[in-house]
Motif scaffolding. Structure first.
Motif, PDB file in Angstrom:
ATOM      1  N   ILE A 193      -1.361   3.318   8.900  1.00 51.35           N
ATOM      2  CA  ILE A 193      -1.052   4.295   7.860  1.00 51.35           C
ATOM      3  C   ILE A 193      -1.020   3.601   6.504  1.00 51.35           C
ATOM      4  O   ILE A 193      -0.267   2.652   6.292  1.00 51.35           O
ATOM      5  N   ASP A 194      -1.861   4.088   5.586  1.00 55.31           N
ATOM      6  CA  ASP A 194      -1.874   3.563   4.224  1.00 55.31           C
ATOM      7  C   ASP A 194      -0.610   4.059   3.524  1.00 55.31           C
ATOM      8  O   ASP A 194      -0.448   5.255   3.278  1.00 55.31           O
ATOM      9  N   SER A 195       0.287   3.128   3.189  1.00 56.61           N
ATOM     10  CA  SER A 195       1.573   3.519   2.604  1.00 56.61           C
ATOM     11  C   SER A 195       1.452   3.950   1.151  1.00 56.61           C
ATOM     12  O   SER A 195       2.397   4.472   0.573  1.00 56.61           O
ATOM     13  N   GLY A 196       0.275   3.727   0.525  1.00 54.01           N
ATOM     14  CA  GLY A 196       0.093   4.092  -0.864  1.00 54.01           C
ATOM     15  C   GLY A 196       0.661   3.083  -1.832  1.00 54.01           C
ATOM     16  O   GLY A 196       0.688   3.304  -3.033  1.00 54.01           O
ATOM     17  N   GLU A 197       1.154   1.964  -1.353  1.00 58.45           N
ATOM     18  CA  GLU A 197       1.745   0.933  -2.201  1.00 58.45           C
ATOM     19  C   GLU A 197       1.026  -0.399  -1.987  1.00 58.45           C
ATOM     20  O   GLU A 197       1.622  -1.471  -2.096  1.00 58.45           O
ATOM     21  N   GLY A 198      -0.263  -0.337  -1.666  1.00 55.01           N
ATOM     22  CA  GLY A 198      -1.027  -1.548  -1.436  1.00 55.01           C
ATOM     23  C   GLY A 198      -0.831  -2.146  -0.066  1.00 55.01           C
ATOM     24  O   GLY A 198      -1.298  -3.244   0.222  1.00 55.01           O
ATOM     25  N   GLN A 199      -0.116  -1.429   0.813  1.00 55.27           N
ATOM     26  CA  GLN A 199       0.143  -1.932   2.157  1.00 55.27           C
ATOM     27  C   GLN A 199      -0.243  -0.900   3.200  1.00 55.27           C
ATOM     28  O   GLN A 199      -0.321   0.296   2.918  1.00 55.27           O
ATOM     29  N   VAL A 200      -0.479  -1.381   4.404  1.00 59.23           N
ATOM     30  CA  VAL A 200      -0.746  -0.521   5.541  1.00 59.23           C
ATOM     31  C   VAL A 200       0.312  -0.796   6.602  1.00 59.23           C
ATOM     32  O   VAL A 200       0.588  -1.959   6.923  1.00 59.23           O
ATOM     33  N   LEU A 201       0.926   0.256   7.112  1.00 64.78           N
ATOM     34  CA  LEU A 201       1.883   0.139   8.217  1.00 64.78           C
ATOM     35  C   LEU A 201       1.116   0.221   9.526  1.00 64.78           C
ATOM     36  O   LEU A 201       0.244   1.075   9.685  1.00 64.78           O
ATOM     37  N   ARG A 202       1.432  -0.664  10.448  1.00 64.24           N
ATOM     38  CA  ARG A 202       0.758  -0.637  11.739  1.00 64.24           C
ATOM     39  C   ARG A 202       1.775  -0.397  12.841  1.00 64.24           C
ATOM     40  O   ARG A 202       2.787  -1.080  12.939  1.00 64.24           O
ATOM     41  N   TYR A 203       1.508   0.604  13.675  1.00 62.93           N
ATOM     42  CA  TYR A 203       2.318   0.895  14.856  1.00 62.93           C
ATOM     43  C   TYR A 203       1.409   0.739  16.064  1.00 62.93           C
ATOM     44  O   TYR A 203       0.323   1.325  16.105  1.00 62.93           O
TER      45      TYR A 203
END
Length: 301
Positions: free
Chosen positions: A240-250
């Protein structure tokens, strides 16, 4: 200092309706892991309190596996520091009921209140039968908190307390027994910078940590959501693209469990065009069907 770092003056007592807790744990296990579970572990819930009182009743011994698990969990509960157990009896007959459980819990709360043994009380329960006891505690000047699962709570009981808090997804997971948690894992969470995620996809040809994109879409809030298969672990992952330059991975080895848990953590999403090889692995409600284009008016086949 008191138990778990509390100062002696912070005498916060917790009273647990064991039957309610076990029912909520079993429903949680069925909802998120697809299996039944009748054990429990009070350590995670009780560690925030100066004293904890657990009230329960042995199940019918005809269900031998449940009886054995109950006895093991009760023994473990009794060994926890600051935790005390009271057991009732099960009535005989066609419709078995617990006796000497709810009444003893209510009487003990009132007794500790009148003797000023505690400064505040938390009740983990959901049954409206506790309403009179809660109202009596409030009238006696005790500050009463209610702990419950939001899908199973009497509105009258919730309104009678001074405040309420819910047992969330993680609380219920850590309230399951050690054996359950050992065999059934939570999703793995991590985060990457966006370039790092693209780098993983670009390395698909390598033998280590290969990521295969198998579908993409969006979360309910409009964030980019991508599904991937990760090798050699053979795990599914939601990115998930967090919109803050990072991607969350589950990630999790089971796609259904991955989706259920991620949704419980607050991420609802839809993806389209999942790779055919993996389409059946994911629940239908996360797959966005592409509607066929409308035929022009007057078209004759």
């Amino acid at each position: 200092m008191g138990r778990h770092g509390f100062d002696r003056k912070d005498r916060n007592y917790l009273f647990i309706d064991g039957g309610y807790l076990r029912e909520r744990i079993n429903q949680f296990a069925k909802d998120f892991f697809g299996i039944e579970h009748f054990g429990w572990d009070c350590e995670h819930i009780s560690e925030r309190y100066f004293k904890t009182f657990y009230y329960d009743c042995p199940p019918d011994d005809k269900a031998t596996h449940r009886g054995e698990e109950y006895r093991e969990c009760i023994a473990a509960t009794k060994r926890l520091p600051g935790v005390h157990v009271a057991e009732g009896v099960l009535t005989s007959g066609r419709k078995q009921q617990q006796k000497q459980v709810d009444v003893k819990l209510a009487v003990d709360m009132l007794s500790h209140t009148l003797n000023r043994n505690m400064d505040s009380v938390t009740l983990l329960a959901g049954d409206q039968d506790f309403v009179p006891a809660i109202e009596a505690l409030v009238r006696a000047g005790m500050y009463v908190s209610l702990m419950y699962v939001h899908t199973s709570i009497s509105p009258r009981l919730r309104d009678a307390a001074d405040e309420g808090s819910t047992l969330d997804f993680r609380d219920l997971y850590f309230a399951c027994s050690d054996a359950f948690r050992g065999a059934n894992k939570l999703v793995t969470e991590s985060s990457f910078v966006i370039g790092g995620v693209e780098h993983h996809f670009a390395r698909e040809g390598r033998a280590v940590d290969r990521w295969h994109l198998i579908g993409s879409g969006n979360t309910e809030s409009g964030q980019l959501a991508r599904l991937a298969k990760i090798f050699p672990e053979s795990h599914f992952a939601l990115l998930i693209d967090s919109g803050e330059g990072q991607v969350l991975r589950y990630s999790h080895p089971d796609a259904h469990i991955l989706c259920r848990q991620v949704e419980a953590l607050g991420h609802s999403f839809k993806v389209s065009k999942i790779t055919a090889e993996y389409r059946d692995a994911f629940p239908a409600h996360v797959q966005e069907l592409t509607k066929p284009a409308a035929r022009p008016a007057g078209l004759v086949e």
